[in-house]
Design a protein around this motif. Sequence first.
Motif, short mmCIF file in Angstrom:
data_model
loop_
_atom_site.label_atom_id
_atom_site.label_comp_id
_atom_site.label_asym_id
_atom_site.label_seq_id
_atom_site.Cartn_x
_atom_site.Cartn_y
_atom_site.Cartn_z
N TYR A 1 0.83 -1.19 0.00
CA TYR A 1 0.00 0.00 0.00
C TYR A 1 0.88 1.25 0.00
O TYR A 1 2.01 1.24 0.48
CB TYR A 1 -0.90 0.04 1.24
N GLN B 1 0.62 5.44 1.09
CA GLN B 1 -0.19 6.41 1.82
C GLN B 1 0.44 7.79 1.74
O GLN B 1 1.60 7.98 2.12
CB GLN B 1 -0.38 6.01 3.28
N SER C 1 -2.63 12.77 5.09
CA SER C 1 -4.06 13.12 5.18
C SER C 1 -4.94 12.29 4.25
O SER C 1 -6.06 12.71 3.90
CB SER C 1 -4.27 14.62 4.86
N GLN C 2 -4.45 11.14 3.82
CA GLN C 2 -5.26 10.25 3.01
C GLN C 2 -5.18 8.83 3.57
O GLN C 2 -4.23 8.48 4.27
CB GLN C 2 -4.79 10.23 1.55
N GLY C 3 -6.17 8.01 3.22
CA GLY C 3 -6.10 6.61 3.56
C GLY C 3 -5.11 5.89 2.66
O GLY C 3 -4.80 6.37 1.56
N PRO C 4 -4.58 4.74 3.09
CA PRO C 4 -3.68 3.98 2.22
C PRO C 4 -4.36 3.57 0.92
O PRO C 4 -5.57 3.37 0.88
CB PRO C 4 -3.36 2.74 3.07
N PHE D 1 -4.16 0.81 -2.28
CA PHE D 1 -3.62 -0.46 -2.77
C PHE D 1 -2.74 -0.21 -3.98
O PHE D 1 -3.11 0.51 -4.90
CB PHE D 1 -4.80 -1.37 -3.15
N TYR E 1 3.63 0.53 2.77
CA TYR E 1 3.43 -0.56 3.74
C TYR E 1 3.34 -1.89 3.00
O TYR E 1 2.69 -1.98 1.95
CB TYR E 1 2.10 -0.40 4.49
N PHE F 1 -0.29 -1.82 10.99
CA PHE F 1 0.41 -1.97 9.73
C PHE F 1 1.91 -1.82 9.92
O PHE F 1 2.70 -2.31 9.13
CB PHE F 1 -0.06 -0.91 8.73
N GLY F 2 2.26 -1.11 10.97
CA GLY F 2 3.67 -0.82 11.16
C GLY F 2 3.95 0.55 10.63
O GLY F 2 3.09 1.20 10.03
N ALA F 3 5.13 1.03 10.87
CA ALA F 3 5.47 2.39 10.47
C ALA F 3 5.65 2.50 8.97
O ALA F 3 5.64 3.59 8.41
CB ALA F 3 6.73 2.84 11.18
N ARG G 1 9.09 5.27 4.78
CA ARG G 1 8.88 6.63 4.29
C ARG G 1 9.86 6.92 3.15
O ARG G 1 11.06 7.01 3.39
CB ARG G 1 9.08 7.64 5.42
#
Lengths: 113, 110
Positions: B36, B38, B41-44, B46, B87, B100-102, B105
Amino acid sequence: GAGVSQSPSNKVTEKGKDVELRCDPISGHTALYWYRQSLGQGLEFLIYFQGNSAPDKSGLPSDRFSAERTGGSVSTLTIQRTQQEDSAVYLCASSLAETGAYTFGSGTRLTVV
Amino acid sequence: LAKTTQPISMDSYEGQEVNITCSHNNIATNDYITWYQQFPSQGPRFIIQGYKTKVTNEVASLFIPADRKSSTLSLPRVSLSDTAVYYCLVPSTGGFKTIFGAGTRLFVKA
């Protein structure tokens, strides 16, 4: 609908008040998930609905949190007696069964003051 | 449950290929591996899913070795807009039930 819809997009509430967050999943998706995400953190699982099965509530952090899914479609996450530590973005996702390919909504940003 | 393990952060430059590897030692026979993306300010969102060998779509490629204990997300020719958190998710390591974990980045520089 075309995507997962969440409302409201933002909610500011006073400590101790109850809030309801709504999720409208993609039509036909049988699985629905709620997560929350604190600032700069990963996603924390809250609850999972799959079809008509009993929901998996193992991620709910306390008994102040509850969720329901009516008619296998729309879901509502309720937080009673909100606390400041409840402040986070609450994300809803849906999928076709347990495929791992989730579609997320844009989330509800909850701020408890 | 064993976690998935990813680098915390990566830097890249526009136009480069970026490879992000995730380890998932306890993957089960029936598990798919899902990635995923992300943005703030948004959802992950796919990106890609695979079971073995290689999967490619219009966004990325996913490489999975024969033992399936790791996977590599490959982003070709990244742009500034690819700056995001990535992720990887494997159900048997907790899947949707876990944090999900960090993630990783990725920061793409001009």
